[in-house]
Design a protein around this motif. Structure first.
Motif, PDB file in Angstrom:
ATOM      1  N   GLY A 226       1.915 -11.974  18.426  1.00 28.21           N
ATOM      2  CA  GLY A 226       1.938 -11.944  17.031  1.00 28.21           C
ATOM      3  C   GLY A 226       2.108 -10.755  16.338  1.00 28.21           C
ATOM      4  O   GLY A 226       2.841 -10.697  15.205  1.00 28.21           O
ATOM      5  N   ASN A 227       2.053  -9.675  16.892  1.00 31.15           N
ATOM      6  CA  ASN A 227       2.695  -8.140  16.517  1.00 31.15           C
ATOM      7  C   ASN A 227       4.126  -8.118  16.636  1.00 31.15           C
ATOM      8  O   ASN A 227       4.889  -7.644  15.412  1.00 31.15           O
ATOM      9  CB  ASN A 227       2.481  -6.992  17.565  1.00 31.15           C
ATOM     10  N   TYR A 228       4.736  -9.029  17.246  1.00 33.31           N
ATOM     11  CA  TYR A 228       6.292  -9.152  17.431  1.00 33.31           C
ATOM     12  C   TYR A 228       6.764 -10.043  16.390  1.00 33.31           C
ATOM     13  O   TYR A 228       7.810  -9.868  15.639  1.00 33.31           O
ATOM     14  CB  TYR A 228       6.891  -9.133  18.787  1.00 33.31           C
ATOM     15  N   ALA A 229       6.208 -11.113  16.214  1.00 29.61           N
ATOM     16  CA  ALA A 229       6.618 -11.991  15.249  1.00 29.61           C
ATOM     17  C   ALA A 229       6.640 -11.359  13.809  1.00 29.61           C
ATOM     18  O   ALA A 229       7.582 -11.496  12.880  1.00 29.61           O
ATOM     19  CB  ALA A 229       5.490 -13.306  15.435  1.00 29.61           C
ATOM     20  N   ALA A 230       5.400 -10.843  13.749  1.00 32.00           N
ATOM     21  CA  ALA A 230       5.290  -9.995  12.355  1.00 32.00           C
ATOM     22  C   ALA A 230       6.396  -8.923  11.966  1.00 32.00           C
ATOM     23  O   ALA A 230       6.474  -8.677  10.730  1.00 32.00           O
ATOM     24  CB  ALA A 230       4.011  -9.093  12.054  1.00 32.00           C
ATOM     25  N   SER A 231       7.146  -8.316  13.129  1.00 34.31           N
ATOM     26  CA  SER A 231       8.068  -7.320  12.959  1.00 34.31           C
ATOM     27  C   SER A 231       9.498  -7.934  12.513  1.00 34.31           C
ATOM     28  O   SER A 231      10.366  -7.117  12.247  1.00 34.31           O
ATOM     29  CB  SER A 231       7.878  -6.581  14.180  1.00 34.31           C
ATOM     30  N   LEU A 232       9.655  -9.413  12.785  1.00 34.87           N
ATOM     31  CA  LEU A 232      10.924  -9.916  12.600  1.00 34.87           C
ATOM     32  C   LEU A 232      11.618  -9.681  11.317  1.00 34.87           C
ATOM     33  O   LEU A 232      12.889  -9.479  11.223  1.00 34.87           O
ATOM     34  CB  LEU A 232      10.877 -11.540  13.055  1.00 34.87           C
ATOM     35  N   LEU A 233      10.836  -9.946  10.304  1.00 34.58           N
ATOM     36  CA  LEU A 233      11.509  -9.650   8.953  1.00 34.58           C
ATOM     37  C   LEU A 233      11.632  -8.240   8.560  1.00 34.58           C
ATOM     38  O   LEU A 233      12.917  -8.256   8.184  1.00 34.58           O
ATOM     39  CB  LEU A 233      10.386 -10.409   7.889  1.00 34.58           C
ATOM     40  N   PRO A 234      11.104  -7.390   8.656  1.00 32.82           N
ATOM     41  CA  PRO A 234      11.260  -5.916   8.425  1.00 32.82           C
ATOM     42  C   PRO A 234      12.349  -5.562   9.234  1.00 32.82           C
ATOM     43  O   PRO A 234      13.137  -4.749   8.716  1.00 32.82           O
ATOM     44  CB  PRO A 234       9.865  -5.166   8.609  1.00 32.82           C
ATOM     45  N   HIS A 235      12.284  -6.153  10.611  1.00 28.96           N
ATOM     46  CA  HIS A 235      13.835  -5.710  11.294  1.00 28.96           C
ATOM     47  C   HIS A 235      14.930  -6.096  10.832  1.00 28.96           C
ATOM     48  O   HIS A 235      15.872  -5.389  10.557  1.00 28.96           O
ATOM     49  CB  HIS A 235      13.337  -6.202  12.833  1.00 28.96           C
TER      50      HIS A 235
ATOM     51  N   ASP B   5      20.039  -5.492   7.833  1.00 29.48           N
ATOM     52  CA  ASP B   5      20.793  -5.839   6.739  1.00 29.48           C
ATOM     53  C   ASP B   5      21.265  -4.485   5.894  1.00 29.48           C
ATOM     54  O   ASP B   5      22.552  -4.449   5.140  1.00 29.48           O
ATOM     55  CB  ASP B   5      20.247  -6.873   5.778  1.00 29.48           C
ATOM     56  N   LYS B   6      20.543  -3.612   6.070  1.00 32.06           N
ATOM     57  CA  LYS B   6      20.982  -2.337   5.097  1.00 32.06           C
ATOM     58  C   LYS B   6      21.644  -1.318   6.247  1.00 32.06           C
ATOM     59  O   LYS B   6      21.895  -0.101   5.655  1.00 32.06           O
ATOM     60  CB  LYS B   6      19.549  -1.501   4.684  1.00 32.06           C
ATOM     61  N   GLY B   7      22.017  -1.751   7.395  1.00 27.95           N
ATOM     62  CA  GLY B   7      22.705  -0.878   8.148  1.00 27.95           C
ATOM     63  C   GLY B   7      22.003  -0.097   9.206  1.00 27.95           C
ATOM     64  O   GLY B   7      22.552   0.822   9.803  1.00 27.95           O
ATOM     65  N   TYR B   8      20.590  -0.153   9.336  1.00 31.53           N
ATOM     66  CA  TYR B   8      19.728   0.652  10.209  1.00 31.53           C
ATOM     67  C   TYR B   8      19.502  -0.219  11.755  1.00 31.53           C
ATOM     68  O   TYR B   8      19.836  -1.575  11.574  1.00 31.53           O
ATOM     69  CB  TYR B   8      18.437   0.822   9.640  1.00 31.53           C
ATOM     70  N   ALA B   9      19.295   0.578  12.726  1.00 29.77           N
ATOM     71  CA  ALA B   9      18.908   0.004  13.850  1.00 29.77           C
ATOM     72  C   ALA B   9      17.550  -0.807  13.926  1.00 29.77           C
ATOM     73  O   ALA B   9      17.503  -1.923  14.321  1.00 29.77           O
ATOM     74  CB  ALA B   9      19.071   1.216  15.046  1.00 29.77           C
TER      75      ALA B   9
END
Length: 347
Positions: free
Chosen positions: A190-199, A204-208
């Motif tokens: 669940g921690n990783y699923a929650a990180s998918l959108l902010p990642h 999209d803004k050019g960051y890693a």
């Protein structure tokens, strides 16, 4: 000792799934684990009512096996992965898979798939994914009646092709990785699923990736995407955040030890305020996949904080990386117990 090695394009291997012949699987039922076995079936057959599917009752680990110059194969600190999985199980009301059996299962999987452990010198390794999840006919919100523990493996390429180079991160001001007193310290899906959108928004803004702040006050650095954060201060200290919401990275704790015992630095877990970036000469993210990802710059509230360089790896970061990788591949003698040899049958 010579063993057959699979005919793969090791130089162009990425970080993706390649089916290997064998994996280990064990079942927990009526309060006990069975002996488990190696199987060639890479499909898991479970009830549609399994708690893993509905309520996220699952946890996992990530670790690697390495081939040394002499052809031996070794694991890096598997006891720590076993202990961390038990801590995750405690948080999610799942049974422990005992440490000794965990390590033995990993050894069996590596030995059975030895031809897929990449050749020494390629920078590649065999990635192992132990995982546990609740199964059985259970529709209510409570712990599962049965569990599956399994370990599979897949060869993965060198994370940095052509050498390490720094990447830039942005601070996530709209999303948290985990809740205060939540499951941030457990390695749960669940921690990783929650990180998918902010990642994805960061990419999209050019960051890693994005950097997450502490969920309670949003004033302190906690994690960097799916990795832990560390920095080298201008006073030559190795510092890394401490928080009950951070996953206790085995790589991070190994680097803390190496910084102190091998490089003679002060190595400290402490708060790392986001407003205090100017105290850092170097910074990085650390985890199993890359060991270290150098951070060139962090963007926060419209301001760019550049560390050593946006194009070159800092000297301390490079030394830590070389030392860690040297131990993993058997070129540098590590602390007692860090390396576990995988016995292989003579051909």
């Amino acid at each position: 000792m010579k063993h057959k090695i699979a005919d793969l394009d090791w130089a162009n291997l990425g970080f993706g799934y390649i089916k290997t012949p064998w994996r280990f699987i064990a079942h927990w039922k009526d309060g006990a684990w069975n002996e488990g076995e190696l199987t060639g079936d890479n499909r898991v057959h479970i009830s549609e009512a399994s708690t893993a599917l509905h309520y996220g009752q699952q946890c996992f680990e990530g670790m690697k096996a390495y081939r040394t110059k002499s052809g031996e194969i070794q694991l890096f600190r598997p006891d720590m992965n076993a202990k961390r999985m038990m801590a995750s199980c405690d948080r999610l009301l799942m049974p422990h898979f005992p440490e000794e059996q965990f390590i033995e299962a990993c050894k069996k999987v590596v030995a059975a798939n030895a031809e897929f452990v990449p050749p020494y010198g390629t920078g590649a390794s065999l990635y192992l994914r132990p995982l546990m999840f609740g199964v059985g006919d259970q529709i209510g919100v409570k712990s599962a009646p049965e569990f599956i523990f399994t370990v599979f493996c897949t060869p993965v390429g060198a994370y940095f092709k052509g050498g390490m180079s720094p990447v830039n991160f942005m601070v996530s001001e709209d999303y948290d990785r985990a809740a205060p007193f939540g499951t941030g310290a457990a390695k749960v899906g669940g921690n990783y699923a929650a990180s998918l959108l902010p990642h994805e928004l960061a990419k999209d803004k050019g960051y890693a990736d994005c950097i997450y702040l502490d969920p309670a006050t949003h004033t302190k650095i906690e994690e960097v995407g799916a990795a832990n954060f560390f920095a080298i201060t201008k006073n030559n200290e190795f510092v890394t955040p401490y928080s009950p919401s951070i996953l206790p990275s085995i790589t991070k704790y190994s680097l803390l030890h190496l910084a102190k015992e091998y490089l003679g630095m002060d190595a400290i877990e402490r708060d790392c305020p986001i407003n205090g970036l100017d105290e850092f000469a170097e910074a990085g993210a650390c985890g199993t996949a890359a060991v270290i990802t150098p951070i060139g710059a962090i963007d926060y509230k419209g301001e760019r904080h550049v560390f050593h360089s946006e194009t070159e790896v800092g000297p301390v970061t490079k030394k830590l990386y070389d030392t860690m990788v040297g131990i993993q591949y058997g070129d540098i003698e590590g602390p007692a117990g860090w390396v576990v040899k995988v016995p292989l049958d003579e051909e």
